[in-house]
Design a protein around this motif. Structure first.
Motif, PDB file in Angstrom:
ATOM      1  N   LEU A 292      46.531  70.360  26.092  1.00  0.00           N
ATOM      2  CA  LEU A 292      46.872  68.939  26.158  1.00  0.00           C
ATOM      3  C   LEU A 292      47.109  68.512  27.593  1.00  0.00           C
ATOM      4  O   LEU A 292      46.631  67.455  28.018  1.00  0.00           O
ATOM      5  N   ILE A 293      47.859  69.330  28.355  1.00  0.00           N
ATOM      6  CA  ILE A 293      48.184  68.937  29.732  1.00  0.00           C
ATOM      7  C   ILE A 293      46.903  68.831  30.563  1.00  0.00           C
ATOM      8  O   ILE A 293      46.715  67.880  31.326  1.00  0.00           O
ATOM      9  N   THR A 294      45.995  69.805  30.348  1.00  0.00           N
ATOM     10  CA  THR A 294      44.733  69.755  31.089  1.00  0.00           C
ATOM     11  C   THR A 294      43.918  68.539  30.677  1.00  0.00           C
ATOM     12  O   THR A 294      43.276  67.897  31.519  1.00  0.00           O
TER      13      THR A 294
ATOM     14  N   ASN B  37      40.420  67.243  44.260  1.00  0.00           N
ATOM     15  CA  ASN B  37      41.329  68.291  43.774  1.00  0.00           C
ATOM     16  C   ASN B  37      40.520  69.563  43.558  1.00  0.00           C
ATOM     17  O   ASN B  37      39.771  69.679  42.598  1.00  0.00           O
ATOM     18  N   ILE B  38      40.708  70.541  44.471  1.00  0.00           N
ATOM     19  CA  ILE B  38      39.866  71.740  44.374  1.00  0.00           C
ATOM     20  C   ILE B  38      40.312  72.670  43.254  1.00  0.00           C
ATOM     21  O   ILE B  38      39.708  73.704  43.022  1.00  0.00           O
ATOM     22  N   LEU B  39      41.366  72.311  42.525  1.00  0.00           N
ATOM     23  CA  LEU B  39      41.804  73.164  41.421  1.00  0.00           C
ATOM     24  C   LEU B  39      41.079  72.836  40.110  1.00  0.00           C
ATOM     25  O   LEU B  39      41.400  73.408  39.072  1.00  0.00           O
ATOM     26  N   MET B  40      40.108  71.910  40.142  1.00  0.00           N
ATOM     27  CA  MET B  40      39.436  71.516  38.896  1.00  0.00           C
ATOM     28  C   MET B  40      38.748  72.678  38.191  1.00  0.00           C
ATOM     29  O   MET B  40      38.829  72.793  36.963  1.00  0.00           O
ATOM     30  N   PRO B  41      38.048  73.596  38.896  1.00  0.00           N
ATOM     31  CA  PRO B  41      37.462  74.746  38.187  1.00  0.00           C
ATOM     32  C   PRO B  41      38.507  75.561  37.438  1.00  0.00           C
ATOM     33  O   PRO B  41      38.239  76.075  36.350  1.00  0.00           O
ATOM     34  N   ILE B  42      39.729  75.640  38.022  1.00  0.00           N
ATOM     35  CA  ILE B  42      40.791  76.389  37.327  1.00  0.00           C
ATOM     36  C   ILE B  42      41.207  75.648  36.063  1.00  0.00           C
ATOM     37  O   ILE B  42      41.462  76.261  35.024  1.00  0.00           O
ATOM     38  N   SER B  43      41.248  74.332  36.136  1.00  0.00           N
ATOM     39  CA  SER B  43      41.515  73.541  34.929  1.00  0.00           C
ATOM     40  C   SER B  43      40.495  73.846  33.847  1.00  0.00           C
ATOM     41  O   SER B  43      40.832  74.004  32.672  1.00  0.00           O
ATOM     42  N   PHE B  44      39.228  73.922  34.265  1.00  0.00           N
ATOM     43  CA  PHE B  44      38.161  74.226  33.305  1.00  0.00           C
ATOM     44  C   PHE B  44      38.411  75.591  32.659  1.00  0.00           C
ATOM     45  O   PHE B  44      38.306  75.734  31.441  1.00  0.00           O
ATOM     46  N   LEU B  45      38.784  76.579  33.493  1.00  0.00           N
ATOM     47  CA  LEU B  45      39.057  77.914  32.958  1.00  0.00           C
ATOM     48  C   LEU B  45      40.194  77.862  31.953  1.00  0.00           C
ATOM     49  O   LEU B  45      40.123  78.472  30.882  1.00  0.00           O
ATOM     50  N   ILE B  46      41.257  77.108  32.288  1.00  0.00           N
ATOM     51  CA  ILE B  46      42.409  77.014  31.391  1.00  0.00           C
ATOM     52  C   ILE B  46      41.983  76.442  30.053  1.00  0.00           C
ATOM     53  O   ILE B  46      42.294  76.986  28.989  1.00  0.00           O
ATOM     54  N   ILE B  47      41.217  75.349  30.081  1.00  0.00           N
ATOM     55  CA  ILE B  47      40.860  74.716  28.807  1.00  0.00           C
ATOM     56  C   ILE B  47      39.886  75.594  28.035  1.00  0.00           C
ATOM     57  O   ILE B  47      39.904  75.634  26.795  1.00  0.00           O
ATOM     58  N   PHE B  48      39.091  76.377  28.746  1.00  0.00           N
ATOM     59  CA  PHE B  48      38.174  77.284  28.059  1.00  0.00           C
ATOM     60  C   PHE B  48      38.949  78.392  27.350  1.00  0.00           C
ATOM     61  O   PHE B  48      38.716  78.685  26.165  1.00  0.00           O
ATOM     62  N   VAL B  49      39.914  78.992  28.061  1.00  0.00           N
ATOM     63  CA  VAL B  49      40.739  80.041  27.458  1.00  0.00           C
ATOM     64  C   VAL B  49      41.501  79.471  26.261  1.00  0.00           C
ATOM     65  O   VAL B  49      41.607  80.105  25.203  1.00  0.00           O
ATOM     66  N   CYS B  50      42.016  78.238  26.420  1.00  0.00           N
ATOM     67  CA  CYS B  50      42.755  77.615  25.319  1.00  0.00           C
ATOM     68  C   CYS B  50      41.844  77.372  24.122  1.00  0.00           C
ATOM     69  O   CYS B  50      42.271  77.543  22.976  1.00  0.00           O
ATOM     70  N   ALA B  51      40.591  76.989  24.390  1.00  0.00           N
ATOM     71  CA  ALA B  51      39.674  76.747  23.279  1.00  0.00           C
ATOM     72  C   ALA B  51      39.410  78.037  22.518  1.00  0.00           C
ATOM     73  O   ALA B  51      39.342  78.039  21.287  1.00  0.00           O
TER      74      ALA B  51
ATOM     75  N   PRO C  29      52.554  76.546  33.395  1.00  0.00           N
ATOM     76  CA  PRO C  29      52.943  76.136  34.756  1.00  0.00           C
ATOM     77  C   PRO C  29      51.755  75.707  35.607  1.00  0.00           C
ATOM     78  O   PRO C  29      51.834  74.673  36.300  1.00  0.00           O
ATOM     79  N   ILE C  30      50.659  76.453  35.531  1.00  0.00           N
ATOM     80  CA  ILE C  30      49.510  76.096  36.376  1.00  0.00           C
ATOM     81  C   ILE C  30      48.956  74.743  35.972  1.00  0.00           C
ATOM     82  O   ILE C  30      48.651  73.902  36.813  1.00  0.00           O
ATOM     83  N   SER C  31      48.855  74.509  34.646  1.00  0.00           N
ATOM     84  CA  SER C  31      48.276  73.231  34.233  1.00  0.00           C
ATOM     85  C   SER C  31      49.208  72.074  34.565  1.00  0.00           C
ATOM     86  O   SER C  31      48.738  70.993  34.938  1.00  0.00           O
ATOM     87  N   LEU C  32      50.541  72.310  34.465  1.00  0.00           N
ATOM     88  CA  LEU C  32      51.491  71.260  34.859  1.00  0.00           C
ATOM     89  C   LEU C  32      51.357  70.943  36.336  1.00  0.00           C
ATOM     90  O   LEU C  32      51.313  69.775  36.746  1.00  0.00           O
ATOM     91  N   PHE C  33      51.287  72.010  37.165  1.00  0.00           N
ATOM     92  CA  PHE C  33      51.140  71.813  38.602  1.00  0.00           C
ATOM     93  C   PHE C  33      49.867  71.036  38.902  1.00  0.00           C
ATOM     94  O   PHE C  33      49.849  70.115  39.717  1.00  0.00           O
ATOM     95  N   ASN C  34      48.812  71.398  38.174  1.00  0.00           N
ATOM     96  CA  ASN C  34      47.534  70.735  38.396  1.00  0.00           C
ATOM     97  C   ASN C  34      47.596  69.267  38.003  1.00  0.00           C
ATOM     98  O   ASN C  34      47.019  68.405  38.670  1.00  0.00           O
ATOM     99  N   LEU C  35      48.343  68.978  36.948  1.00  0.00           N
ATOM    100  CA  LEU C  35      48.499  67.579  36.526  1.00  0.00           C
ATOM    101  C   LEU C  35      49.184  66.770  37.620  1.00  0.00           C
ATOM    102  O   LEU C  35      48.715  65.696  38.017  1.00  0.00           O
ATOM    103  N   LEU C  36      50.305  67.311  38.165  1.00  0.00           N
ATOM    104  CA  LEU C  36      51.038  66.600  39.213  1.00  0.00           C
ATOM    105  C   LEU C  36      50.166  66.433  40.449  1.00  0.00           C
ATOM    106  O   LEU C  36      50.115  65.356  41.061  1.00  0.00           O
ATOM    107  N   LEU C  37      49.454  67.508  40.811  1.00  0.00           N
ATOM    108  CA  LEU C  37      48.603  67.464  42.006  1.00  0.00           C
ATOM    109  C   LEU C  37      47.519  66.405  41.845  1.00  0.00           C
ATOM    110  O   LEU C  37      47.276  65.603  42.763  1.00  0.00           O
TER     111      LEU C  37
END
Lengths: 179, 337
Positions: free
Chosen positions: B155-157, B196-210, B321-329
């Motif tokens: 959800l956060i991602t 935001n260069i952390l977007m690929p990490i966001s993609f990884l997070i949502i993929f793992v979550c899926a 934590p990573i996805s929250l940080f990414n949201l704020l960033l």
């Protein structure tokens, strides 16, 4: 025990209320081609059963590789190994928990008749799965090779549908072998 | 598109066909894929390349005895499989396959998909509770704690993407990424995502979550057959089990659609050259979702199962934590640029 010709009987399947010949044939064909075994092995024959499912022999070619861990979803029970008297009630419970239609394959000499454990004064082994289960197909060997289990599955398909996938291979005997 | 009765009926028919065919033939893909990764042919004898295997399994499951064990809570026991299949079917209403192919675009499509995904988690709990079996109960508690844990980072991602595209409508989210693969949200170096260069990490997070949301290996703690018999569907025979199975595969398709729309540009062509195969159309969408599903199958037959602690730690200690940080960033960067 002599060799008995298999009749394509459907006695293991309870008859339906409404008889539809073509539909029954189709349903039996489907049942025969998606025999999901129950995941359990009692003794060393289970190693051969695993070998049958693995890469070299590949039971999945016939759609029978889906080893279900729950008896509620399994169609065929492969009794793979020696049945001790302590294990028998558990096996019977598993058989009772399987929904109809269900079949039993006795894999290996121990499950057929006790195998090497039949001697005077033996107290711990049940001599054959057919002492307490309705066995459909017997696969001899100690342990049987994976090809034998595949042949057992094909023979079970023959029993269910009355139609054999491939013609049976006649064993060839060379006279000079007997001397 | 006006919502007439005929339109609705046609849409429902197409959706059911799509879900049913996908669920059936993804099982075939899974079994063939398993064979491929284990160097064996997989289903071969029933039809060409075993293509008749799914209908054969379906007929067999339908004609098997529907066994209701003694002492179960009958109503709950019967409702659970339907509850597992139904949300996946409903979620297809709002998924845009291309600019025009969408049954009913809803303003809050993202929210709707997550609401029904939560309902899917409830079906697992109900199945375990209703079947009067301690293994099923333990497994459903596990599956629900896993679903809840992985819904949060997902959800956060997703909120990050909603911030970027400024809409909760799936069609608009996908439409905002049209015009080449460099415009997709997976890439960080573009103005749309605020560099935001952390977007690929966001993609990884949502993929793992899926993967985790659909209870698939290596996160299939709910069906750990070495410890919990067969998981929450231990007591289900016949088509009850079949519906759970189909629901799982329908959920995989939903997860792949969501990842595609949020991060891979939906139906957008990677290189928009202006002539037919390279224009934006539904083919690209299907190509993307099936590639993601292929990776799902690849992962399943490659990695062993994790432990329940490892699974929950991964979500609560790292992904959230990573996805929250990414949201704020992302929020800060969008304000700056």
């Amino acid at each position: 025990m002599g060799k008995k010709e298999l009749s394509p009987n459907l006695e293991t399947v309870p008859e339906s209320l409404v008889q539809l010949a073509v539909a029954d044939k189709l349903i039996n064909l489907c049942r025969a081609n998606s025999l999901w075994p129950l995941t359990f092995g009692i003794a060393c024959c289970a190693i051969e059963m695993m070998g049958t499912g693995a890469a070299r022999f590949d039971l999945s070619r016939f759609g029978a590789e889906v080893f279900r861990p729950s008896p509620r979803q399994a169609d065929v029970m492969i009794v793979a190994g020696t049945i001790s008297k302590k294990m028998a009630p558990g096996i019977k419970t598993l058989y009772d928990q399987m929904p109809e239609p269900k079949w039993v394959i006795a894999l290996g000499n121990c499950a057929i008749s006790g195998g090497p454990f039949v001697y005077e004064g033996q107290y711990g082994i049940i001599e054959g799965a057919d002492q307490f289960l309705p066995v459909d197909v017997y696969v001899p060997g100690c342990p049987p090779r994976p090809e034998a289990l595949i042949e057992g599955i094909i023979e079970l398909e023959h029993k269910i549908t009355g139609w054999r996938r491939w013609p049976k291979v006649k064993p060839e005997w060379r006279e000079d072998n007997n001397t | 598109m006006s919502l007439t009765l005929l339109n609705a009926a046609v849409a429902v028919f197409i959706a059911i066909c799509f879900v049913g065919l996908n669920a059936a033939y993804l099982v075939w893909c899974e079994r063939k894929g398993a064979g491929f990764y284990q160097r064996r042919p997989g289903p071969m004898e029933n039809g060409p390349w075993g293509l008749l295997q799914p209908p054969i399994d379906g007929v067999k499951l339908m004609t098997k005895q529907l066994l209701i064990p003694g002492g179960v809570d009958k109503a709950i026991f019967m409702v659970a499989p339907v509850l597992a299949m139904f949300p996946a079917l409903i979620s297809f209403v709002t998924i845009p396959f291309s600019k025009n192919i969408v049954a009913h675009p809803i303003n809050v499509g993202v929210l709707m998909i997550f609401a029904f995904a939560a309902l899917g988690g409830m079906s697992l709990l109900v199945a375990g509770w209703g079947s009067r079996n301690k293994y099923a109960m333990i497994s459903s508690v596990r599956a629900v704690s896993q679903t809840v844990a992985y819904e949060i980072p997902m959800l956060i991602t997703t909120i990050t993407i909603v911030l970027v595209s400024g809409s909760l409508n799936l069609s608009e989210i996908a439409a905002s990424q049209l015009g080449g693969f460099w415009k997709w949200n997976i890439w960080g170096f573009q103005e749309a995502v605020g560099y935001n260069i952390l977007m690929p990490i966001s993609f990884l997070i949502i993929f793992v979550c899926a993967v985790a949301e659909t209870n698939r290996a290596p996160f299939d703690l709910g069906e750990a057959e070495s410890e919990l018999v067969a998981g929450f569907h231990t007591e289900y025979s016949s088509m009850g089990f079949g519906l759970f199975f189909m629901g799982e595969y329908a959920n995989i398709v939903i997860g792949a659609c969501l990842v595609t729309i949020l991060f891979l540009g939906g139906w957008s062509s990677p290189v928009p050259l202006g002539f037919f195969p390279f224009t934006d159309h539904v083919g690209w969408f299907l190509l993307k979702i099936y590639m993601i599903i292929f990776v799902f199958i690849w992962i399943r037959w490659t990695f062993p199962r994790t432990t329940i602690y490892g699974l929950l730690n991964l979500s609560w200690k790292y992904l959230i934590p990573i996805s929250l940080f990414n949201l704020l960033l992302t929020a800060a960067l969008l304000k700056v640029f």
